[in-house]
Design a protein around this motif. Structure first.
Motif, PDB file in Angstrom:
ATOM      1  N   ASP A 156       0.792  -1.220   0.000  1.00 16.09           N
ATOM      2  CA  ASP A 156       0.000   0.000   0.000  1.00 16.09           C
ATOM      3  C   ASP A 156       0.828   1.276   0.000  1.00 16.09           C
ATOM      4  O   ASP A 156       0.358   2.322  -0.432  1.00 16.09           O
ATOM      5  CB  ASP A 156      -0.962   0.006   1.192  1.00 16.09           C
ATOM      6  CG  ASP A 156      -0.258  -0.306   2.502  1.00 16.09           C
ATOM      7  OD1 ASP A 156       0.902  -0.770   2.468  1.00 16.09           O
ATOM      8  OD2 ASP A 156      -0.864  -0.105   3.567  1.00 16.09           O
ATOM      9  N   ALA A 157       2.070   1.230   0.485  1.00 11.85           N
ATOM     10  CA  ALA A 157       2.859   2.458   0.597  1.00 11.85           C
ATOM     11  C   ALA A 157       4.249   2.375  -0.015  1.00 11.85           C
ATOM     12  O   ALA A 157       4.843   3.417  -0.297  1.00 11.85           O
ATOM     13  CB  ALA A 157       2.981   2.865   2.068  1.00 11.85           C
ATOM     14  N   ALA A 158       4.787   1.171  -0.196  1.00  9.10           N
ATOM     15  CA  ALA A 158       6.165   1.047  -0.697  1.00  9.10           C
ATOM     16  C   ALA A 158       6.305   1.723  -2.061  1.00  9.10           C
ATOM     17  O   ALA A 158       5.591   1.382  -3.004  1.00  9.10           O
ATOM     18  CB  ALA A 158       6.555  -0.424  -0.802  1.00  9.10           C
ATOM     19  N   PRO A 159       7.221   2.668  -2.205  1.00  7.40           N
ATOM     20  CA  PRO A 159       7.345   3.379  -3.480  1.00  7.40           C
ATOM     21  C   PRO A 159       8.039   2.581  -4.580  1.00  7.40           C
ATOM     22  O   PRO A 159       7.894   2.893  -5.759  1.00  7.40           O
ATOM     23  CB  PRO A 159       8.165   4.612  -3.105  1.00  7.40           C
ATOM     24  CG  PRO A 159       8.950   4.199  -1.905  1.00  7.40           C
ATOM     25  CD  PRO A 159       8.087   3.229  -1.163  1.00  7.40           C
ATOM     26  N   VAL A 160       8.805   1.555  -4.196  1.00  5.17           N
ATOM     27  CA  VAL A 160       9.563   0.784  -5.184  1.00  5.17           C
ATOM     28  C   VAL A 160       9.155  -0.683  -5.113  1.00  5.17           C
ATOM     29  O   VAL A 160       9.156  -1.282  -4.030  1.00  5.17           O
ATOM     30  CB  VAL A 160      11.087   0.912  -4.952  1.00  5.17           C
ATOM     31  CG1 VAL A 160      11.863   0.124  -6.002  1.00  5.17           C
ATOM     32  CG2 VAL A 160      11.508   2.370  -4.956  1.00  5.17           C
ATOM     33  N   HIS A 161       8.789  -1.252  -6.264  1.00  7.06           N
ATOM     34  CA  HIS A 161       8.454  -2.680  -6.377  1.00  7.06           C
ATOM     35  C   HIS A 161       9.463  -3.329  -7.321  1.00  7.06           C
ATOM     36  O   HIS A 161       9.637  -2.856  -8.456  1.00  7.06           O
ATOM     37  CB  HIS A 161       7.046  -2.873  -6.937  1.00  7.06           C
ATOM     38  CG  HIS A 161       5.951  -2.463  -6.014  1.00  7.06           C
ATOM     39  ND1 HIS A 161       4.727  -3.096  -5.981  1.00  7.06           N
ATOM     40  CD2 HIS A 161       5.873  -1.481  -5.074  1.00  7.06           C
ATOM     41  CE1 HIS A 161       3.946  -2.516  -5.077  1.00  7.06           C
ATOM     42  NE2 HIS A 161       4.627  -1.527  -4.519  1.00  7.06           N
ATOM     43  N   LEU A 162      10.103  -4.386  -6.873  1.00  5.34           N
ATOM     44  CA  LEU A 162      11.078  -5.097  -7.695  1.00  5.34           C
ATOM     45  C   LEU A 162      10.741  -6.582  -7.714  1.00  5.34           C
ATOM     46  O   LEU A 162      10.566  -7.190  -6.657  1.00  5.34           O
ATOM     47  CB  LEU A 162      12.496  -4.918  -7.140  1.00  5.34           C
ATOM     48  CG  LEU A 162      13.033  -3.487  -6.990  1.00  5.34           C
ATOM     49  CD1 LEU A 162      14.377  -3.512  -6.268  1.00  5.34           C
ATOM     50  CD2 LEU A 162      13.176  -2.824  -8.352  1.00  5.34           C
ATOM     51  N   ALA A 163      10.653  -7.151  -8.892  1.00  8.80           N
ATOM     52  CA  ALA A 163      10.471  -8.596  -9.029  1.00  8.80           C
ATOM     53  C   ALA A 163      11.812  -9.200  -9.391  1.00  8.80           C
ATOM     54  O   ALA A 163      12.471  -8.749 -10.339  1.00  8.80           O
ATOM     55  CB  ALA A 163       9.429  -8.910 -10.094  1.00  8.80           C
ATOM     56  N   VAL A 164      12.240 -10.201  -8.633  1.00  6.61           N
ATOM     57  CA  VAL A 164      13.535 -10.839  -8.871  1.00  6.61           C
ATOM     58  C   VAL A 164      13.305 -12.242  -9.424  1.00  6.61           C
ATOM     59  O   VAL A 164      12.616 -13.062  -8.800  1.00  6.61           O
ATOM     60  CB  VAL A 164      14.372 -10.908  -7.574  1.00  6.61           C
ATOM     61  CG1 VAL A 164      15.677 -11.638  -7.825  1.00  6.61           C
ATOM     62  CG2 VAL A 164      14.648  -9.503  -7.050  1.00  6.61           C
TER      63      VAL A 164
END
Length: 499
Positions: free
Chosen positions: A107-115
């Motif tokens: 809901d708040a994390a500004p960065v999403h990374l898929a590894v």
């Protein structure tokens, strides 16, 4: 006495976190502030993580920065469905707790990374993969670990989401068939910081002793059946916790008992106000854990300190909780004593010279001068919220026959003195503020009750400050600084020897 250089400690001299502090300052963040993370910082952290070791130098990780709001929404829906399915595996109280846990920070994390792990990676020429093909996945986990540590050092938190359907996430990101999802990472500035993971804090799973996971060849079969949640059965003796008063700053004011505790400690949790020279007496090799405030994180919370003490003691360690002054004088010792007692951890206390005593000694003044003070009282100038406490006994503060020592007065001193004046305390009552008592950079501010707040505000001294109020202070003399005698005359209109 054992002597060593400050650089031997886990806390680096430039104030940055040590490796142990970064590891202990947990990575599984689920509560983020929405503040953006600069692109250049993200790029720096990812390039640093890209230097991680990998089997055969294969570098199999593939990192996808998920910026699209639409794609993020799809993945969040996938998480919610996976969570609902997982909840079916639990029942009763555990099901209730599972449903209350915050298991992601979407809901708040500004960065999403898929590894992802690229199973078709040609780098490394298959070295190591013929016998252990899963080492490609392990290499990706190494990369994530380096990223986590780099993020922690930069003040960022990292959450690793695993309650998702890998196939659906791969589909949403249009990933190649040979890419296997290793984890979905959330990166951002933590809303709050903790030394213990959220699952431990809310009672899902406590940490278990290190010895339940460490074996020597030949003992595996004998110990493999030991339950991790039964430390006594594992042969691990229960550790201890000792609350130790470090005194106001001068290392020579340490008691012999405090020195013995520091030199026998396995782990030391120390406050930011503890004078650095005192840390030189800690046994070489002991774990040093700074639980004060530092620039790379916000303030360490008291429940986290309690949990860390208990956790280390359950590992069988001798734990010292090192506090400035005396741990029993506005040191929140009661909460730490209760935490240890509730956990069955043996606890002992080594009192220290409190800052009021140290300051009075430097000023060569008796706080209980029998001609002027029939009572000595310590009060704190702020409550849990940082405000002036509402339950101060102002009639006691206004008693002209008492010496009052005010701890932690910086924020609320003007308000406190105003209220004391309203309740009848003479505005000309001698009042002295001392910053960094007993330390080489000690500062003394001699004034009256009516003027001390303005004088202290103008000086804005660094470090811990206390304020002393009362007629007994007319006899104070500042150490080896003759010009301060003029300040006494100017502020109090009386020579130090007069009454």
């Amino acid at each position: 006495m054992t002597d060593r250089k400050t650089s031997d400690h886990n806390q680096q001299q430039d104030g940055r976190a040590s490796l142990e502090q970064l590891v202990r300052w947990r990575r599984d963040v689920r509560r983020f502030r929405p503040d953006p993370v600069p692109d250049e910082l993200i790029d720096r952290l990812l390039r640093l993580a890209d230097l991680a070791p990998s089997v055969g130098n294969s570098q199999p990780w593939r990192i996808v920065n998920v910026r699209s709001a639409e794609t993020r929404t799809t993945i969040i829906k996938n998480f919610q469905m996976a969570r609902d399915r997982s909840a079916e595996a639990y029942a009763g109280d555990q099901a209730d707790l599972y449903n209350r846990l915050k298991l992601s920070g979407f809901d708040a994390a500004p960065v999403h990374l898929a590894v992802f792990c690229d199973r078709s990676a040609l780098q490394g020429h298959g070295l190591g993969r013929q016998t252990m093909p899963e080492t490609l996945d392990h290499s990706c986990a190494c990369m994530v670990t380096v990223l986590w540590l780099a993020a922690r050092e930069a003040g960022l938190g990292l959450g690793w989401v695993s309650i998702i359907d890998p196939a659906e996430v791969s589909k949403a990101l249009d990933a190649p068939a040979d890419w296997k999802l290793v984890g979905y990472l959330l990166l951002g500035w933590p809303e709050e910081e903790h030394l213990d993971p959220e699952l431990q804090r809310y009672g899902w799973q406590p940490r278990t002793p290190f010895e339940t996971r460490y074996f020597e060849a030949g003992s595996i079969a004998e110990r493999a059946g030991v339950q991790a949640d039964e430390p006594k059965a594992s042969g691990v003796p229960m550790g201890t916790v000792t609350l130790v008063g470090a005194g106001p700053g001068d290392p020579e004011l340490l008691t012999l008992k405090a020195l013995k505790a520091l030199q026998s400690a396995d782990a030391v949790l120390f406050d930011d106000l503890v004078a650095k020279p005192i840390l030189e007496f800690v046994r070489p090799g002991a774990r040093m854990i700074d639980v004060g405030k530092r620039g790379y994180r916000t303030s360490c919370k008291q429940p986290d300190i309690n949990a860390t003490m208990v956790s280390l003691a359950r590992e069988g360690l001798k734990v010292v909780r090192l506090k400035s002054g005396d741990p029993l004088i506005f040191g929140r010792a009661g909460e730490e004593i209760e935490a240890c007692r509730s956990a069955g951890i043996p606890i002992s206390i080594v009192p220290g010279v409190t800052s009021a005593q140290g300051a009075a000694a430097s000023l060569k003044v008796s706080l209980t001068n029998r001609d002027h003070a029939r009572r000595l009282q310590f009060i704190t100038a702020h409550d849990r919220r940082g405000h002036l406490p509402e339950d101060i006994d102002w009639s006691a503060v206004a008693d002209s026959a008492a010496t009052t020592v005010i701890y932690m007065p910086k924020r609320t001193l003007a308000e406190l003195t105003d209220v004391a004046l309203v309740h009848g305390l003479d505005p000309n009552t001698p009042t002295i503020a001392v910053a960094n008592a007993t330390r080489p950079d000690e500062q003394v501010f001699i004034a009256t009750l009516a003027t001390i707040a303005a004088e202290l505000h103008a000086a804005h001294p660094d470090g811990p400050v206390l304020v002393m109020v009362g007629e007994a202070l007319r006899y104070a003399t500042v150490r080896d600084v003759s010009e301060q005698a003029d300040a006494i005359v100017a502020a109090l209109d009386v020579m130090p020897g007069q009454s």
